[in-house]
Design a protein around this motif. Structure first.
Motif, PDB file in Angstrom:
ATOM      1  N   LEU A  55       1.502  -3.898  -8.202  1.00  0.00           N
ATOM      2  CA  LEU A  55       0.431  -3.389  -7.806  1.00  0.00           C
ATOM      3  C   LEU A  55      -0.957  -3.878  -8.985  1.00  0.00           C
ATOM      4  CD1 LEU A  55       1.158   0.001  -6.629  1.00  0.00           C
ATOM      5  CD2 LEU A  55       0.840  -2.153  -5.078  1.00  0.00           C
ATOM      6  N   ARG A  59      -7.339  -2.960  -7.362  1.00  0.00           N
ATOM      7  CA  ARG A  59      -7.082  -3.207  -5.934  1.00  0.00           C
ATOM      8  C   ARG A  59      -7.711  -2.583  -4.771  1.00  0.00           C
ATOM      9  NH1 ARG A  59      -3.096  -0.624  -8.713  1.00  0.00           N
ATOM     10  NH2 ARG A  59      -2.571   1.350  -7.998  1.00  0.00           N
ATOM     11  N   SER A  60      -7.707  -2.865  -3.706  1.00  0.00           N
ATOM     12  CA  SER A  60      -8.423  -2.068  -2.568  1.00  0.00           C
ATOM     13  C   SER A  60      -7.616  -2.367  -1.256  1.00  0.00           C
ATOM     14  CB  SER A  60      -9.795  -2.533  -2.314  1.00  0.00           C
ATOM     15  OG  SER A  60      -9.974  -3.737  -1.758  1.00  0.00           O
ATOM     16  N   THR A  63      -6.964  -6.022  -0.440  1.00  0.00           N
ATOM     17  CA  THR A  63      -6.257  -6.859  -1.455  1.00  0.00           C
ATOM     18  C   THR A  63      -5.120  -7.506  -0.710  1.00  0.00           C
ATOM     19  OG1 THR A  63      -6.972  -5.572  -3.426  1.00  0.00           O
ATOM     20  CG2 THR A  63      -4.869  -7.198  -3.549  1.00  0.00           C
ATOM     21  N   PHE A  65      -1.624  -8.481   0.088  1.00  0.00           N
ATOM     22  CA  PHE A  65      -0.251  -7.915  -0.214  1.00  0.00           C
ATOM     23  C   PHE A  65       0.898  -8.825   0.392  1.00  0.00           C
ATOM     24  CE2 PHE A  65       1.214  -3.200  -1.277  1.00  0.00           C
ATOM     25  CZ  PHE A  65       2.487  -3.546  -1.919  1.00  0.00           C
ATOM     26  N   ALA A  95      -1.029  -8.100  -4.749  1.00  0.00           N
ATOM     27  CA  ALA A  95       0.046  -7.551  -4.766  1.00  0.00           C
ATOM     28  C   ALA A  95       1.243  -7.777  -4.133  1.00  0.00           C
ATOM     29  CB  ALA A  95      -0.200  -5.945  -3.960  1.00  0.00           C
ATOM     30  N   SER A 129       0.114   3.358   1.740  1.00  0.00           N
ATOM     31  CA  SER A 129      -1.344   2.964   1.400  1.00  0.00           C
ATOM     32  C   SER A 129      -2.591   3.689   0.989  1.00  0.00           C
ATOM     33  CB  SER A 129      -1.655   2.134   2.732  1.00  0.00           C
ATOM     34  OG  SER A 129      -1.823   3.317   3.691  1.00  0.00           O
ATOM     35  N   TRP A 132      -1.230   4.490  -3.072  1.00  0.00           N
ATOM     36  CA  TRP A 132      -1.607   3.397  -3.759  1.00  0.00           C
ATOM     37  C   TRP A 132      -2.975   2.482  -3.746  1.00  0.00           C
ATOM     38  CZ3 TRP A 132       3.770   0.674  -1.960  1.00  0.00           C
ATOM     39  CH2 TRP A 132       4.842   1.279  -2.767  1.00  0.00           C
ATOM     40  N   ASN A 133      -3.854   2.829  -2.617  1.00  0.00           N
ATOM     41  CA  ASN A 133      -4.793   2.368  -2.437  1.00  0.00           C
ATOM     42  C   ASN A 133      -4.786   0.740  -2.081  1.00  0.00           C
ATOM     43  OD1 ASN A 133      -8.005   2.242  -1.945  1.00  0.00           O
ATOM     44  ND2 ASN A 133      -8.222   1.165  -4.249  1.00  0.00           N
ATOM     45  N   THR A 134      -3.960   0.772  -1.258  1.00  0.00           N
ATOM     46  CA  THR A 134      -3.581  -0.731  -0.543  1.00  0.00           C
ATOM     47  C   THR A 134      -3.725  -0.814   0.716  1.00  0.00           C
ATOM     48  OG1 THR A 134      -1.328   0.121  -0.724  1.00  0.00           O
ATOM     49  CG2 THR A 134      -1.997  -1.339  -2.734  1.00  0.00           C
ATOM     50  N   ARG A 135      -3.440  -2.007   1.401  1.00  0.00           N
ATOM     51  CA  ARG A 135      -3.711  -2.019   2.810  1.00  0.00           C
ATOM     52  C   ARG A 135      -2.657  -1.378   3.523  1.00  0.00           C
ATOM     53  NH1 ARG A 135      -4.867  -6.547   4.968  1.00  0.00           N
ATOM     54  NH2 ARG A 135      -5.748  -7.574   3.053  1.00  0.00           N
TER      55      ARG A 135
END
Length: 292
Positions: A55, A59-60, A63, A65, A95, A129, A132-135
């Motif tokens: 990660l 990130r957002s 980002t 992945f 990511a 998501s 982790w603040n991910t998609r």
């Protein structure tokens, strides 16, 4: 057993920053923006259902992945094969989930089971998501050799929300007689049968087994942007396979790019110069098609 339990967690924190995320009702919560490496995450019930997740800092949910699938003729191999490219992509702000999956066999584990493993990875990543603040969806997928084949089949037949595919040195058409003749001569028909579930013995001049057609990515091409990377001296998967996929993508008007690495064999990143070419193309493609 909790399939989503992280059985062993190792976190390396390199870059520290912080932001806030709106969660509704005008409330915000602090979102960790550290670079993190999470190892040996158990995403399913089988002993090989483990992955490492990389990660990037800052990130957002936009980002890129990448779900990465190692090669090994569907019957061997390990995610450690692709640790270096995972580290490189992390350095580029991308990511990565670098995973192991079940090996194919002649009895109960064929392509559908392998695709189920990849699907469980996507579901696990989606479930994390917010943490982790991910998609939550719109993952990218890549692989080398048999991992490229699995990547293509997953995106084309299992998960239409995949944003983009990067396939490196992958076999794409098992109905091509020239390719099957080559595979037979290389004594690789058994691993093909393990993956496809084919129960018959194929010889030149025979009809193409239905199982081979059903597991040929070129038969299922859709509109997902696809990058093909192949060495023109590949001794395991002839570059003709790359041209077959290119022709199918072009015929359907799919956004694609073919990168031919001159002089490279099946181990396309063996030479440092070739490795840099491959890594750079992968990162650039993901920044263009794997984001937002």
């Amino acid at each position: 057993m909790n399939y989503f339990k992280i059985t062993a967690l190792s976190i390396t924190l390199l870059t520290v920053s912080c932001s806030t995320q709106n969660v509704g009702n005008n409330k915000t919560v602090s979102v960790s923006q550290k670079e993190e490496k999470l190892t040996d995450i158990q995403y399913g019930s089988h002993e090989r259902n483990v992955m490492d997740v990389y990660l990037p800092a800052n990130r957002s949910p936009k980002t890129a992945f990448l779900i990465n699938i190692h090669g090994g003729a569907w019957t061997q191999g390990d995610r450690t094969y692709d640790g270096k490219i995972s580290e490189y992509l992390l350095s580029q702000g991308i990511a990565v989930a670098n995973l192991n999956y079940r090996y194919a066999n002649l009895t109960d584990t064929h392509l559908p089971e392998l695709l189920d493993d990849i699907d469980n990875v996507a579901k696990y990543l989606s479930s994390r998501s917010n943490e982790w603040n991910t998609r939550k969806n719109g993952f990218s997928i890549s692989g080398g050799s048999s991992g490229a084949h699995v990547s293509l089949m997953y995106a084309y037949t299992k998960n239409p929300q995949i944003k983009t595919i990067i396939e490196m040195c992958g076999p794409v058409d098992f109905t091509d007689v020239q390719t099957l003749t080559y595979v037979k001569a290389a004594n690789l028909l058994e691993v093909l049968d393990k993956m496809s579930g084919n129960k018959t013995v194929w010889n030149p001049g025979d009809a193409i087994p239905k199982a081979y057609a059903k597991t040929s990515p070129v038969k299922f091409v859709n509109q997902i942007p696809t990058m093909i990377i192949h060495g023109d001296k590949d001794e395991v998967v002839p570059i003709q396979q790359a041209y077959i996929l290119e022709k199918a993508l072009k015929a359907k008007g799919v956004q694609y790019k073919l990168v031919v690495v001159p002089g490279a064999g099946h181990l396309i990143t063996k030479l440092p110069a070739d490795e840099q070419v491959v890594f750079t193309h992968v990162a650039e493609w993901l920044k263009k098609y794997g984001t937002n």
